[in-house]
Design a protein around this motif. Structure first.
Motif, PDB file in Angstrom:
ATOM      1  N   THR A 167      26.351 -18.585  -2.411  1.00 28.14           N
ATOM      2  CA  THR A 167      27.698 -18.234  -1.960  1.00 28.14           C
ATOM      3  C   THR A 167      28.537 -19.496  -1.847  1.00 28.14           C
ATOM      4  O   THR A 167      28.205 -20.408  -1.080  1.00 28.14           O
ATOM      5  N   THR A 205      28.376 -15.745  -5.789  1.00 20.25           N
ATOM      6  CA  THR A 205      29.618 -15.131  -5.345  1.00 20.25           C
ATOM      7  C   THR A 205      30.369 -16.116  -4.472  1.00 20.25           C
ATOM      8  O   THR A 205      29.939 -17.261  -4.290  1.00 20.25           O
ATOM      9  N   PHE A 251      36.470 -15.658  -4.862  1.00 21.44           N
ATOM     10  CA  PHE A 251      35.353 -16.308  -5.532  1.00 21.44           C
ATOM     11  C   PHE A 251      35.493 -17.823  -5.383  1.00 21.44           C
ATOM     12  O   PHE A 251      34.724 -18.459  -4.693  1.00 21.44           O
ATOM     13  N   SER A 308      27.151 -12.951 -11.729  1.00 26.43           N
ATOM     14  CA  SER A 308      28.269 -13.359 -10.882  1.00 26.43           C
ATOM     15  C   SER A 308      28.948 -12.120 -10.303  1.00 26.43           C
ATOM     16  O   SER A 308      29.087 -11.097 -10.979  1.00 26.43           O
ATOM     17  N   ALA A 309      29.338 -12.225  -9.029  1.00 26.48           N
ATOM     18  CA  ALA A 309      30.049 -11.159  -8.326  1.00 26.48           C
ATOM     19  C   ALA A 309      31.398 -11.722  -7.915  1.00 26.48           C
ATOM     20  O   ALA A 309      31.474 -12.572  -7.020  1.00 26.48           O
ATOM     21  N   LEU A 318      29.793  -6.417  -4.780  1.00 25.40           N
ATOM     22  CA  LEU A 318      28.547  -7.035  -4.330  1.00 25.40           C
ATOM     23  C   LEU A 318      27.354  -6.112  -4.511  1.00 25.40           C
ATOM     24  O   LEU A 318      26.290  -6.541  -4.980  1.00 25.40           O
TER      25      LEU A 318
END
Length: 267
Positions: free
Chosen positions: A23, A60, A66, A108-109, A195
């Motif tokens: 993150t 993420t 992002f 990737s989120a 997510l």
């Protein structure tokens, strides 16, 4: 998570069995990447590669963004200091190459904005899951430098040369729905589902046949390896631009929240 204890701008956790969740975390700065963050997002792929517990990575941003890309103070140092510029070029190359050579699946989120180095990671992921209302922005030419790093490597391959030229020359943003329509990202979903969808995909990949997945990825990434000379040329041109007056004007305009006046910034 002791092996990842030194990270400051990245938060590391387990999203599922075998899924390392990365993150991007820079509160109050829209997850912008300063010198520390840029170094960490470059290094994490080597550390995760060496960690046998990791079978897939989910990346993420904290909150609903992002990453806003490079922190302006760090970007200013690239324009002002030749040593920082050389170091930045080397690190920007390592980020892309480390992602290409990373053997495990990456998902990737993306919610909110993905800009600069954040966009590099979002689009070089093996599977990109973006919110329909996300904003993907390559702002290099608006900053006063050539669209380098990942842009000439993956944009023409993903969405075609015409769309790549349009967005890289104009810096017009894309929302997630349009990015999916033109093939720039894998999936566009409602923001609230990003997510969960990304975690589900990462968990499925982590439970898959490791060698089959790695070798498939290795074969597909041969397209990117073949384009590495284009990447190197574009990256060199980008960082050459940081030495000129156009970059100084572009940075000043961003800081002052005004349109750049490049005609007054002759190199």
């Amino acid at each position: 998570m002791d092996r990842y204890a030194g990270y400051q701008r990245l938060r590391l956790s387990w999203a599922a069995d075998g899924v390392l969740k990365v993150t991007i975390h820079n509160p109050g700065r829209a997850n912008a990447l300063d010198a520390t963050g840029h170094a960490e997002i470059t290094r994490i792929w080597r550390d995760a590669e060496a960690d046998d517990r990791v079978r897939a990575v989910l990346i993420t941003g904290a909150g609903r963004t992002f990453s806003a890309g490079g922190d302006l103070d760090w970007v200013q140092s690239l324009a002002d200091d030749p040593r920082a510029r050389i170091a930045g070029l080397r690190e920007a190359r390592e980020l892309v190459i480390n992602l290409i050579e990373f053997t495990k699946p990456v998902v990737s989120a993306v919610r909110g904005a993905a800009v600069g180095a954040g966009l590099v990671v979002a689009l070089l992921a093996d599977v990109s899951v973006v919110a329909k209302n996300a904003r993907l922005i390559d702002g290099h030419t608006k900053l006063g430098v050539a669209a380098g790093d990942h842009a000439p490597l993956v944009w023409p391959l993903l969405c075609g040369l015409a769309k790549a030229k349009y967005h890289l020359l104009t810096c017009d943003p894309l929302d997630g729905a349009e990015a999916e329509r033109i093939g720039l990202v894998s999936l566009a979903v409602d923001e609230g589902d990003v997510l969960d969808r990304a975690e589900d995909i990462a968990a499925r990949l982590a439970s898959g046949a490791p060698n089959a997945l790695r070798w498939t990825k290795q074969a597909l990434n041969s397209w990117l390896r073949a384009a590495t000379p284009h990447f190197d040329a574009a990256l060199a041109l980008e960082f050459l631009g940081f030495a000129g007056q156009e970059a100084q004007e572009g940075i000043a305009a961003l800081k002052e929240k005004r349109p750049p006046e490049f005609q007054r910034a002759r190199s």
